[in-house]
Design an enzyme around this catalytic site. Structure first.
Site, PDB file in Angstrom:
ATOM      1  CE  LYS A 121     -43.874   9.729 112.640  1.00 23.85           C
ATOM      2  NZ  LYS A 121     -44.180   8.244 112.204  1.00 23.85           N
ATOM      3  CB  SER A 196     -43.726   7.995 108.418  1.00 21.22           C
ATOM      4  OG  SER A 196     -44.095   7.702 109.657  1.00 21.22           O
ATOM      5  CB  SER A 220     -43.864   4.837 110.642  1.00 22.00           C
ATOM      6  OG  SER A 220     -44.495   4.957 109.557  1.00 22.00           O
TER       7      SER A 220
END
Lengths: 541, 520
Positions: A121, A196, A220
């Protein structure tokens, strides 16, 4: 910490087991059947183990494996757009280097994650590789160091294939909040992958990489895992070092893992978990080998979960939750019962308080954590006439709408005269939430709930309705407030998209009980029949 | 204002942290650099006499009639720990800009603070020395504001639970200022980190940021508003300086900014219970400046009161200007600054045990009596190294005084000679061992270091050739031992060294001696 090779073989051989061995566990018939894809339905297998096996046996080279993933990535990326940055050349180079070391008979060449392509990420710092946090304000920023989790993956032999897309600084639930691109759901390209950590979830779902790292502040990792039909783990707060994770809400942030199987997820947790002297909030509790308790299907007793007490959280199955999701979760619950566990409904009275408390605390911390993006030392700086203008213009043009909104909310909540009414009160709620989980987890070994109130929704559907988007976090935020570990495992499908949309089951445990969550998740996954969580995208050729 | 914006570094900064570059930012339009003229100077007392100290004292006495000044001091003490408070960068005053920085103290994304435990140790030491209650559990908080020298946009500090609170200092005022014993309350001592420094270009078109100082540990000591005159405040500051030096937690150097005093002054008519409007004064580089600045400010405020212009006294920060001997407005405070403090989530609470505190308490040097303290001060005034002076005074001299039941003034040792002695050892004229001999000579009989050295012929032999000759002689005189040494009994090097020392009456430089022996 690779498990002994013997165990690997057992796991890989699942599909070759005689049918009667598996028939003991039949899937709940009321569930919608699996999509018709070319891949045969059956329990997920560990990609990490098969990679390891082929490297050790010489069946395939790291370069072969890398090129398989990269070619799939190149084929699917134009529609999925999981990655902000793809480090394909570096990945190929690292794979060749690994092959050279294996060929020269170098001992330890095959580390526990040798040749395993990981997606990271983009709010996790990677040395000399862009790390933007999904924000314009860090466009072009290359950190001088690797986040601890990334460093540990690399040291175990993993190859970082690229940086995955996310809502700016982790603030969002759809990945539409990225400053750079919108990622789509591999199950339906008109839908969001969740967020996210949407890029990390979609990349694993589309098999663009083997496993990936995400971060989970309010759900997330778990919500996109559910949306994309992959396994997602949010570890206990402090289990994985946050060093190198761009802070959103420091007291809630956790680095989490995605895999296409529970085994793979457990493997990367074993590598990244553990104390780090660079993070004072990381725990010094011993890290077990999380894969060692994962027993293959043919070695399971008929009631492997005998004695396990499971509480299904009442408040998560009521109003506002998609009926398809509710029936998937109920189906999963009865499957868990068939495996020998006892499932009861349990009420968490403070459950509904968690969401507003979360948004106050997370925004408050964010308003402080994001102050460093001021254009002075790195990142975007706008040329201006005075200091206030530098600050104002750099931040105005560098930060996105959602981020600005949360900074404003947080600044407000921490302001003199409001602190007691908001921040302090939210902390009190947090204590209540912790207490109510603690009480429930004294009675039950594991609590279950959906990971999200619905399956993946359409791109743009909630973009102008932040409250609706925030409400979608109801299933997950309480777990962050309490700092508990939670595992999401795909458990079924609801109508939608070309072949149906996956639904994830969330399993919540006591602090540092990742081992037992993974064990239960693994048994659940291995015994779940007639479902394949390989998205249609991969069968489209 | 400038058109272009320079920025020294963009990417992997820590990779080239030794290039000594600055981060450039535009010079902020800060009112405090430009608003000197607007302060209310019309009402200045006419004469600032030449003998300022005396004159201000007289002035203070005359003018305070009917009024009383209330003074409180916030002191920042920079700790002399090896590394910064929350990362492992060193800090050396005066080193090349941006040469001792890392991603953490630069506030790079993803970095986290890790508390240097020495900071806690220093805080507990100082807390104990100031007779404070030590908080068994305290925590860090974030104090938030934007400024280019503050990399994270917040300062890690302590807000509602400081590590030490409710203490006091006892001191005696110098006789020349009327003497007398004073006890000043300490409100709190807390731990925090320092900010970097801004350097403004001559043209004024841009400013540069040096982050070397960012993250250096500080202790902030807040006094009760217990002082009434400049001299009291100055003596309070001097006492704090002595204490931090004795404890070895800071070099206490005001010029380098290792000890900084911000003074709050207000006046009120005698008999009034509420405080007057307080004014903060900064930029004093010595205790005598503190004294003068305060007395000046007191007279200024009393004058305004007497002239019926008390409303001209506003909450503001004023700077002391040494050249004009006046204070000037730096910035007016517009309401209360809101720092939006909240608990630092990146750091666990600081939990102490009684064992830990006892341990520190035991390790602390006994704080000197006033007489010894003044002796220490004047030794430093003669240029002695603070740490060495402290060691000499607290060990050998203190032991002597105790044995002989003498006070330091009853001996014949002077601060000047002690500083000479320390210097002579430091520059290698004499060895530490001989230094001790000389010390006791000085204490008992007086005289000068030079005199004793000459009289007793104690100058260290630092001529390699001379030492070589002595070594050769000793070797020649002891053929048996030499044989054993050559056979592998290397421990005998000590024997030879001892023989040389004997011949030289302890004057051979030990380092050179050992080198010479190794060669032979």
């Amino acid at each position: 910490m690779p498990p002994p090779l013997q165990a690997h073989r057992l796991l890989i051989s699942h599909r070759r087991l005689p049918t009667p061995a598996r028939r003991r566990f039949t899937a709940v018939s009321s569930l919608q059947s699996a999509p018709a894809t070319t891949l045969a339905p059956g329990p997920a297998t560990s990609s990490i183990l098969s990679i390891r096996e082929s490297l050790l046996s010489g069946e395939r080279t790291a370069a072969d494996i890398t090129s398989e993933y990269l070619s799939r990535l190149r084929r699917t990326e134009p529609s999925v757009r999981s990655f902000i940055h793809v480090a394909d050349a570096a990945a190929e180079r690292e794979a060749e280097e690994l092959d050279r070391r294996i060929a020269s008979g170098e001992k330890d060449a095959v580390g526990p994650l040798a040749g395993v392509l990981v997606g990271v990420k983009d709010n996790l710092c990677t040395k000399n590789m862009p790390s933007t946090g999904g924000s314009r304000i860090l466009d072009g920023y290359r950190p001088a160091y690797d986040a601890t989790a990334v460093r540990r993956l690399r040291e175990a032999g993993a190859i970082v294939v690229g940086k995955t897309n996310l809502d700016e600084f982790g603030m969002g639930s759809t990945t539409e909040g990225s400053a750079f691109q919108v990622t789509t759901n591999p199950w339906d390209d008109s839908r969001v992958p969740g967020g996210s950590s949407g890029g990390s979830a979609s990349a694993v779902s589309a098999r663009q990489c083997v496993v990936s790292l995400g971060s989970d502040t309010g759900g997330s990792v778990r919500q996109p895992a559910s949306f994309c039909g992959v396994v997602g783990l949010k570890p206990t707060y402090g289990r994985v070092s946050r060093f190198g994770l761009m802070a959103y809400a420091s007291s809630l942030d956790v680095v989490g893992c995605f895999g296409s199987s529970v085994f793979d997820t457990a493997t990367i947790l074993s590598v990244v978990a553990g104390h780090d002297k660079m993070d004072s909030t990381s725990s010094s509790q011993d890290v077990p080998d999380y894969t060692s308790k994962l027993v293959s299907l043919d070695l399971l007793e008929s009631k492997p979960l005998n004695g396990l007490r499971i509480g299904i959280i009442q408040e998560t199955l009521g109003e506002g939750v998609d009926t398809g999701v509710v029936s998937s979760i109920k189906g999963a619950a009865s499957h868990l019962e068939q495996l020998g566990s006892v499932v009861d409904e349990v009420s968490l009275p403070s459950f509904s308080l968690g969401l507003p408390a979360y948004y106050i605390l997370a925004s408050s911390e964010a308003s402080s954590n994001l102050s460093r993006y001021d254009g002075i030392r790195y990142g975007r700086q706008v040329s201006a006439n005075d200091l206030n203008e530098i600050y104002g213009e750099s931040r105005a043009s560098g930060l996105g709408h959602e981020v600005k909104m949360r900074i404003l909310m947080g600044t407000y909540a921490l302001s003199a005269g409001y602190y007691d009414a908001y921040y302090k009160r939210a902390q009190q709620v947090r204590t209540l939430v912790k207490e109510s989980f603690k009480n429930a987890l004294e009675k039950y070994d594991i609590l279950i709930s959906p990971a999200a109130p619905s399956a993946a929704y359409k791109i743009g559907e909630k973009i102008n309705d932040p409250l609706a988007m925030y409400a979608g976090d109801i299933m997950t935020v309480n777990v962050n407030l309490a700092g508990l570990p939670a595992l999401v495992v795909p458990c079924g499908f609801v109508e939608g998209g070309p072949v149906g949309l996956p639904v994830g089951l969330q399993m919540i445990g006591s602090p540092f009980s990742e081992g037992s969550l993974l064990r239960v998740g693994h048994i659940f996954e291995q015994t779940l029949q007639n479902f394949s969580f390989v998205p249609p995208l991969l069968a489209e050729r | 204002m400038a058109l272009t914006l320079l920025r020294g570094m963009r990417t992997p900064v820590s990779l080239r942290s030794n290039t000594g570059l600055f981060f450039n930012v535009l010079r902020p339009r800060l009112s405090h650099f430009t608003t000197r003229a607007e302060s209310a100077q019309a009402t200045e007392p006419k004469a600032v006499p030449k003998s300022i100290q005396l004159a201000t004292k007289e002035a203070a006495e005359q003018k305070t009639q009917g009024f009383e000044a209330i003074i409180g001091i916030e002191t920042h003490v920079q700790l002399s720990t090896v590394t910064k408070a929350f990362c492992s960068c060193p800090y050396d005053y005066g080193s090349q800009p941006n040469s001792t920085i890392c991603p953490t103290c630069m506030g790079h994304p993803g970095t986290l603070p890790v508390l240097n435990e020495k900071v806690v140790e220093c805080a507990v030491k100082l807390g104990l020395a100031l007779n404070c209650e030590i908080s068994m559990t305290s925590k860090f908080d974030r104090k938030q504001y934007f400024y280019p020298d503050l990399p994270k946009g917040y300062q890690i500090s302590q807000f509602d639970i400081p590590i030490a609170k409710k203490g006091y200092v006892d001191l005696d005022l110098p006789v020349e200022f009327g003497g007398g014993h004073r006890k000043f309350g300490i409100t709190r001592v807390h731990m925090e980190e320092d900010a970097g420094k801004l350097l403004h270009s001559e043209s004024g078109s841009y400013s540069q940021v040096d982050l070397n100082r960012a993250g250096v540990p500080l202790l902030e000591i807040v006094s009760e508003p217990d002082m009434r005159t400049g001299i009291e405040a100055a003596e309070y500051g001097a006492e704090l300086q002595r204490i931090v030096r004795y404890l070895g937690v800071s070099n206490g150097n005001m010029q380098e900014g290792s000890l900084r005093c911000d003074v709050n002054v207000s006046v009120r008519p005698v008999g009034q219970s509420e405080f007057g409007t307080k004014v903060e004064i900064k930029n004093m580089n010595s205790f005598s400046e503190i004294n003068r600045a305060i007395d000046y400010e007191i007279s200024r405020q009393i004058m305004l009161h007497k002239e019926g212009q008390a409303d001209q006294i506003v909450q503001e920060t004023r700077l002391w200007d040494e050249s004009s001997q006046k204070t000037f407005t730096m910035r007016k405070k517009e309401g209360l600054a809101d720092y939006r403090y909240f608990p630092e989530p990146d750091l666990p609470e600081v939990v102490l045990t009684t064992d830990y505190i006892d341990e520190i308490s035991k390790s602390m040097p006994e704080l000197p009596e006033a007489s010894v303290a003044h002796f220490f001060d004047s030794t430093l005034e003669h240029g002695a190294d603070a740490k060495l002076a402290c060691n000499w005074i607290m060990s050998d001299i203190a032991a002597y005084l105790k044995n002989e039941k003498l006070s330091i003034h009853e001996t014949k040792l002077t601060p000047l000679e002690l500083s000479e002695l320390i210097a002579s050892i430091k520059n290698g004229t004499i060895s530490g061992k001989i230094g001790k001999e000389i010390l006791f000579e000085l204490i008992a009989k007086g005289g000068t270091v030079k005199g004793v050295i000459e009289e007793k012929d104690l100058v260290q032999i630092a001529d390699p050739a001379a030492i070589e000759a002595m070594v050769d002689k000793v070797i020649a005189d002891n053929p048996k031992q030499l044989e054993q040494y050559r056979a592998g009994k290397t421990k005998l090097q000590g024997f030879f060294a001892g023989q040389v020392m004997k011949t030289s009456k302890g004057k051979a430089n030990p380092v050179l001696l050992n080198k010479s022996l190794e060669r032979s």
